[in-house]
Design a protein around this motif. Structure first.
Motif, mmCIF file in Angstrom:
data_model
loop_
_atom_site.group_PDB
_atom_site.id
_atom_site.type_symbol
_atom_site.label_atom_id
_atom_site.label_comp_id
_atom_site.label_asym_id
_atom_site.label_seq_id
_atom_site.Cartn_x
_atom_site.Cartn_y
_atom_site.Cartn_z
ATOM 1 N N MET A 186 0.866 -1.222 -0.103
ATOM 2 C CA MET A 186 0.121 -0.099 0.163
ATOM 3 C C MET A 186 0.658 1.183 -0.087
ATOM 4 S SD MET A 186 -3.230 -1.100 2.661
ATOM 5 C CE MET A 186 -4.030 0.347 2.476
ATOM 6 N N MET A 187 2.043 0.970 0.756
ATOM 7 C CA MET A 187 2.690 2.454 0.827
ATOM 8 C C MET A 187 3.584 2.424 -0.508
ATOM 9 S SD MET A 187 4.754 2.595 4.439
ATOM 10 C CE MET A 187 4.325 0.871 5.184
ATOM 11 N N THR A 188 3.839 1.398 -1.015
ATOM 12 C CA THR A 188 4.645 1.509 -2.558
ATOM 13 C C THR A 188 3.548 2.127 -3.585
ATOM 14 O OG1 THR A 188 5.980 -0.257 -2.033
ATOM 15 C CG2 THR A 188 5.631 0.418 -4.235
ATOM 16 N N PHE A 189 2.241 1.680 -3.365
ATOM 17 C CA PHE A 189 1.302 2.204 -4.365
ATOM 18 C C PHE A 189 1.001 3.597 -4.091
ATOM 19 C CE2 PHE A 189 -3.234 2.906 -5.583
ATOM 20 C CZ PHE A 189 -3.102 2.612 -6.814
ATOM 21 N N ASN A 190 0.910 4.210 -2.875
ATOM 22 C CA ASN A 190 0.603 5.524 -2.643
ATOM 23 C C ASN A 190 1.697 6.347 -2.953
ATOM 24 O OD1 ASN A 190 -0.916 7.434 -1.364
ATOM 25 N ND2 ASN A 190 -0.056 7.090 0.713
ATOM 26 N N ALA A 191 2.904 5.843 -2.846
ATOM 27 C CA ALA A 191 4.016 6.705 -3.315
ATOM 28 C C ALA A 191 4.053 7.366 -4.698
ATOM 29 C CB ALA A 191 5.363 6.026 -2.926
ATOM 30 N N CYS A 192 3.337 6.550 -5.479
ATOM 31 C CA CYS A 192 3.345 6.928 -6.921
ATOM 32 C C CYS A 192 2.107 7.962 -6.932
ATOM 33 C CB CYS A 192 2.815 5.432 -7.889
ATOM 34 S SG CYS A 192 4.065 4.066 -7.746
ATOM 35 N N GLY A 193 2.444 9.029 -6.450
ATOM 36 C CA GLY A 193 1.476 10.180 -6.462
ATOM 37 C C GLY A 193 1.418 10.942 -7.803
ATOM 38 N N ASN A 194 0.285 11.480 -8.016
ATOM 39 C CA ASN A 194 0.191 12.204 -9.495
ATOM 40 C C ASN A 194 0.734 13.516 -9.259
ATOM 41 O OD1 ASN A 194 -1.780 13.731 -8.131
ATOM 42 N ND2 ASN A 194 -3.404 12.295 -9.128
ATOM 43 N N SER A 195 0.864 14.417 -10.362
ATOM 44 C CA SER A 195 1.478 15.673 -10.274
ATOM 45 C C SER A 195 0.510 16.825 -9.410
ATOM 46 C CB SER A 195 1.394 16.170 -11.694
ATOM 47 O OG SER A 195 0.558 16.368 -12.392
ATOM 48 N N GLN A 196 -0.728 16.605 -9.673
ATOM 49 C CA GLN A 196 -1.823 17.170 -8.772
ATOM 50 C C GLN A 196 -1.603 17.070 -7.311
ATOM 51 O OE1 GLN A 196 -3.928 19.569 -9.982
ATOM 52 N NE2 GLN A 196 -4.694 19.928 -7.607
ATOM 53 N N GLU A 197 -1.439 15.953 -6.894
ATOM 54 C CA GLU A 197 -1.007 15.745 -5.455
ATOM 55 C C GLU A 197 0.304 16.268 -5.099
ATOM 56 O OE1 GLU A 197 -0.486 12.000 -2.313
ATOM 57 O OE2 GLU A 197 -0.961 11.841 -4.542
#
Length: 62
Positions: A14-25
């Motif tokens: 989940m942390m790995t997936f969450n780390a792939c934030g988008n540019s808006q974030e």
């Protein structure tokens, strides 16, 4: 023990997936940091001003 390992693996995924934030974030986080920095600077200025006033009052009382 298996539940613990599964839970840790799930959390890591989940942390790995969450780390792939988008540019808006990322822009939102950058803006939040700028606001925090500005608030800290304003707080420092207020604190400095209060200390100056305190020093002036102390000098006048002496």
């Amino acid at each position: 023990m298996k539940k613990t390992l599964f839970t840790l693996a799930l959390a890591a995924g989940m942390m790995t997936f969450n780390a792939c934030g988008n540019s808006q974030e990322e822009r939102t986080e950058d803006n939040m940091e700028e606001v925090e920095d500005a608030a800290e600077e304003a707080g420092d200025e207020v604190e400095d001003g209060a200390e100056e006033v305190k020093d002036e009052v102390d000098d006048n009382d002496a």
